[in-house]
Scaffold this motif. Structure first.
Motif, PDB file in Angstrom:
ATOM      1  N   VAL A  76       0.667  -1.113  -0.006  1.00  0.00           N
ATOM      2  CA  VAL A  76       0.111  -0.203  -0.063  1.00  0.00           C
ATOM      3  C   VAL A  76       0.865   1.328  -0.095  1.00  0.00           C
ATOM      4  O   VAL A  76       1.625   1.570   1.155  1.00  0.00           O
ATOM      5  N   ASN A  77       1.127   1.796  -1.160  1.00  0.00           N
ATOM      6  CA  ASN A  77       2.035   2.862  -1.450  1.00  0.00           C
ATOM      7  C   ASN A  77       1.315   4.301  -1.172  1.00  0.00           C
ATOM      8  O   ASN A  77       0.235   4.537  -1.129  1.00  0.00           O
TER       9      ASN A  77
ATOM     10  N   PHE B  47      -1.261 -13.258   1.642  1.00  0.00           N
ATOM     11  CA  PHE B  47      -0.707 -12.560   0.862  1.00  0.00           C
ATOM     12  C   PHE B  47      -0.172 -11.542   2.150  1.00  0.00           C
ATOM     13  O   PHE B  47      -0.767 -11.743   3.253  1.00  0.00           O
ATOM     14  N   THR B  48       1.024 -10.713   1.927  1.00  0.00           N
ATOM     15  CA  THR B  48       1.589  -9.965   2.851  1.00  0.00           C
ATOM     16  C   THR B  48       1.362  -8.569   2.653  1.00  0.00           C
ATOM     17  O   THR B  48       1.780  -8.034   1.717  1.00  0.00           O
ATOM     18  N   PRO B  49       0.697  -8.134   3.546  1.00  0.00           N
ATOM     19  CA  PRO B  49       0.274  -6.440   3.516  1.00  0.00           C
ATOM     20  C   PRO B  49       1.672  -5.585   4.083  1.00  0.00           C
ATOM     21  O   PRO B  49       1.863  -5.882   5.280  1.00  0.00           O
ATOM     22  N   VAL B  50       1.864  -4.549   3.436  1.00  0.00           N
ATOM     23  CA  VAL B  50       2.908  -3.716   3.740  1.00  0.00           C
ATOM     24  C   VAL B  50       2.656  -2.376   3.449  1.00  0.00           C
ATOM     25  O   VAL B  50       2.436  -1.945   2.394  1.00  0.00           O
ATOM     26  N   PRO B  51       2.692  -1.256   4.626  1.00  0.00           N
ATOM     27  CA  PRO B  51       2.331   0.167   4.366  1.00  0.00           C
ATOM     28  C   PRO B  51       3.639   0.740   3.960  1.00  0.00           C
ATOM     29  O   PRO B  51       4.810   0.593   4.711  1.00  0.00           O
TER      30      PRO B  51
ATOM     31  N   SER C 246       9.933   2.469   9.490  1.00  0.00           N
ATOM     32  CA  SER C 246       9.465   3.635   9.374  1.00  0.00           C
ATOM     33  C   SER C 246       8.935   3.998  10.862  1.00  0.00           C
ATOM     34  O   SER C 246       7.946   3.141  11.531  1.00  0.00           O
ATOM     35  N   ASP C 247       9.377   5.034  11.389  1.00  0.00           N
ATOM     36  CA  ASP C 247       8.922   5.618  12.897  1.00  0.00           C
ATOM     37  C   ASP C 247       7.488   6.261  12.675  1.00  0.00           C
ATOM     38  O   ASP C 247       6.893   6.700  13.460  1.00  0.00           O
ATOM     39  N   LYS C 248       7.062   6.405  11.375  1.00  0.00           N
ATOM     40  CA  LYS C 248       5.773   7.030  10.977  1.00  0.00           C
ATOM     41  C   LYS C 248       4.594   5.932  10.913  1.00  0.00           C
ATOM     42  O   LYS C 248       3.556   6.579  10.861  1.00  0.00           O
ATOM     43  N   THR C 249       5.017   4.834  11.153  1.00  0.00           N
ATOM     44  CA  THR C 249       3.867   3.977  11.123  1.00  0.00           C
ATOM     45  C   THR C 249       4.162   2.724  12.503  1.00  0.00           C
ATOM     46  O   THR C 249       4.385   1.701  12.265  1.00  0.00           O
ATOM     47  N   PRO C 250       4.077   3.382  13.517  1.00  0.00           N
ATOM     48  CA  PRO C 250       4.348   2.618  14.796  1.00  0.00           C
ATOM     49  C   PRO C 250       3.272   1.640  15.045  1.00  0.00           C
ATOM     50  O   PRO C 250       3.324   0.613  15.730  1.00  0.00           O
ATOM     51  N   TRP C 251       2.368   1.731  14.321  1.00  0.00           N
ATOM     52  CA  TRP C 251       0.916   0.708  14.388  1.00  0.00           C
ATOM     53  C   TRP C 251       1.307  -0.625  13.513  1.00  0.00           C
ATOM     54  O   TRP C 251       0.689  -1.549  13.652  1.00  0.00           O
ATOM     55  N   TYR C 252       2.396  -0.627  12.719  1.00  0.00           N
ATOM     56  CA  TYR C 252       2.711  -1.702  11.928  1.00  0.00           C
ATOM     57  C   TYR C 252       3.649  -2.426  12.523  1.00  0.00           C
ATOM     58  O   TYR C 252       4.897  -1.990  12.804  1.00  0.00           O
TER      59      TYR C 252
END
Length: 632
Positions: free
Chosen positions: A167-168, A199-203, A216-222
């Protein structure tokens, strides 16, 4: 001086150790795909940049190009690393398939950047045909689109079992966790409907580099893996093919001198040793392996993926396109099978038309029947279809002109995948995946008879022949054909006249005048003409037969030298002036659709055996010329 020698030796030792380690790394082939402007090229450029696979001069050029195109917010436009065509850079899109190599400490990679535009779906199919993993990109602002579904379906159809949902452009939605979860949920519902188990989802953000090579420290929820980590660690059973029964398509008969004869190719599956019993298909002849020859000498064992030359103990027939298999577990052989077809040409598929079918190194003539159904990539519904147009995906039966060895695509990409090539233009128009042989392909066999075609011809004291008269409506085909038959009858020749109008009263009364129906009309007539030549007759035909490919199809049905193409060359204006049946007037008035020469094309013969110019000779003179050529 000794210290210098020691240092050089240490450097050389380290280089050798590095090369040895690099040589034994596993290789992952993957593609990036998705809709237009989802950031595929930018993502690959970022991977190349972060893995230190860009030379200094390339980096300098990239920075200059980025300034020229006006990149906003970043010094580098990573997409320019991959988008090589001028049209791609101007439009900011990918058109061609771009392949790039890069490596990390853990693995080597070949990545294919495939275009997102619908009209370039065929290029995506090309890239996916050899991939182990697909990175499906989605623009976080747009969500799951039709092209996302189409590429996902194609990737799964083409045998890719490892899917990454990237998810870009998360930076453009404020790294919103809820947006990511909604997209993943929508994609999961779709993926389960087409059989993608997981499948493997990645933000990610390709431009900012979030979760691509570092967390990334901008997606602490991932809390999942970053993209490169997943690519490095995903388990690929690349040795699975080695445990299957042995198969090797023959690409080349290696005969450098009279003392050596071998059969070269790349092993598609299994392994082979000297002494193993093998079977050559489709002939079914058996022998044993005497030698396995490779570039650096003879081998005691060869496995899937290796290019080798095999020598046999016995002198049995084997040629390019045939398949060498384990004797006790051969592949299937058939001339009819069901397949998924992905149509890749702007001109729609013509059911019944003969195309070249290339499977592995073998090329045969094949016809595609009317599709059983077409797949709606949004809903996965099976839709009724008479043909397939650009980017359509359907299922149809295919018939080849001879038996071919094959496997189902899910068992082997090499022996189950094929492409379709237009015979006239040599364009690749479709790709396909074989499902299974049709039952009738095994149950129906040619019945040998004691009285053969030679006996029939000798009884009539003549050579069988097909005089194929082609030309526009009103050109004079039927008139000339009738005179030719009368003259041959006076010479005690055994003939039969097949006229276009007459066969549509019976044999072909169910056919209309669409391109597909015209093709089927000529195919049926060709089969009848072939049977009549088997009976020893001289067959005279009078058909518009507007397409070169169908006339060549009929020529291919006949024995060599028994097909004579006669072009009744009458200009359109002259044929229209005659208009004996009033058909041109109706066509001009819009009352008669698909009329050849008006709203349906006529392809004149390029090299007919006989050309009749009806503006310069009478029908009687034309008939005399034809008989002179037929019976010198």
């Amino acid at each position: 001086m000794n210290e210098i020698y020691k240092t050089d030796a240490l450097i050389a030792e380290n280089i050798d150790a590095y090369l040895e380690t690099h040589q034994h790394k596993t290789m992952l082939r993957f593609i990036t795909c998705g809709s237009v402007d989802d950031g595929k090229s930018t993502l690959i450029g970022r991977l190349l940049y972060d893995s230190k696979m860009i030379f200094e001069d390339q980096l300098a050029t990239l920075e200059a190009d980025s300034r020229r195109v006006g990149t906003q917010g970043e010094a580098i436009d990573f997409a320019l690393l991959v988008d090589g065509l001028a049209a791609e850079r101007e439009q900011g899109i990918t058109i061609d398939v771009a392949y790039r190599f890069f490596a990390t400490e853990k693995r080597k990679f070949i990545v294919a950047d495939t275009p997102g535009h619908e009209q370039y779906t065929r290029n995506m199919v090309t890239g996916a045909s050899t991939a182990d993993l697909a990175v499906i990109l989605i623009d976080a602002r747009k969500g799951v689109l039709t092209q996302t579904r189409r590429h996902s379906y194609l990737a799964h159809l083409l045998g890719i079992r490892h899917i990454v949902l990237a998810v870009n452009k998360m930076d453009l939605v404020g790294y919103d966790h809820a947006v990511f979860d909604a997209i993943v949920a929508e994609y999961r519902a779709f993926s389960e409907s087409i059989g993608i188990a997981e499948f493997t989802p990645v933000p990610i953000s390709g431009l900012a580099g979030d979760n691509i090579t570092t967390r990334s420290d901008k997606t602490p929820w991932y809390d999942g893996p970053v993209l490169l980590e997943h690519l490095e660690t995903v388990e690929l059973d690349q040795s699975a093919n080695q445990h299957k029964p042995f198969r090797m398509p023959v690409q080349w008969v290696n005969r450098p001198n009279l003392d050596f004869r071998g059969f070269s190719g790349t092993i598609a599956a299994g392994q082979v040793r000297p002494g193993d019993e093998i079977r050559v298909l489709p002939s079914g002849k058996t022998s044993r392996i005497s030698r396995i020859v490779a570039y650096d000498g003879d081998l005691d064992l060869a496995v899937a993926g290796q290019a080798v030359t095999l020598c046999f103990e016995d002198e049995i027939d084997c040629s390019r396109g045939q398949v060498i298999t384990a004797a006790k577990s051969p592949v299937e052989v058939a001339d009819q099978f069901e397949a998924s077809v992905i149509w890749m040409d702007e001109e729609e598929m013509v059911p019944g038309r003969a195309y070249w079918l290339k499977v592995g190194p073998q090329t045969v003539s094949a016809t595609v029947a009317h599709p059983k159904y077409q797949v709606n990539v949004n809903t996965m519904e099976h839709l009724a279809a008479k043909t397939l147009d650009l980017n359509a995906i359907g299922v149809a039966n295919i018939t080849t002109d001879r038996d071919i060895p094959f496997t189902a695509y899910e068992e082997s990409r090499d022996l189950g995948g094929f492409i379709l090539i237009d015979k006239m233009t040599n364009r690749t128009v479709g790709a396909g995946l074989i499902h299974f042989a049709l039952r009738r392909a095994q149950n129906i066999h040619w019945q040998a008879t004691d009285i053969d075609r030679t006996h029939h011809a000798n009884l009539k004291n003549q050579k069988p022949m097909v005089l194929w008269m082609t030309g526009l409506s009103g050109s004079g085909k039927s008139t000339i054909a009738n005179i030719v038959e009368m003259k041959l009858a006076r010479m005690n020749r055994h003939t039969f006249l097949l006229d276009g109008d007459n066969v549509r009263h019976g044999l072909n009364k169910d056919l209309g005048f669409t391109d597909a129906d015209r093709v089927e009309n000529i195919r049926r007539v060709g089969e009848v003409a072939r049977l009549m030549t088997d009976a020893g007759l001289i067959v005279i035909t009078a058909f518009i037969s507007p397409f070169r490919s169908e006339r060549e199809m009929v020529r291919g049905m006949m024995q060599p030298g028994e097909f004579m193409e006669v072009f009744i060359d009458t200009p359109l204006e002259e044929a229209e002036r005659r208009d004996v049946k009033g058909l041109y007037a109706k066509a001009r008035a819009g009352q008669l659709k698909n009329f050849t020469g008006i709203d349906s094309p006529y392809e004149p013969p390029e090299a007919p055996q006989i050309r009749i110019d009806t503006t310069r000779m009478t029908a009687e003179q034309a008939a005399d010329l034809i008989i002179e050529k037929l019976i010198p």
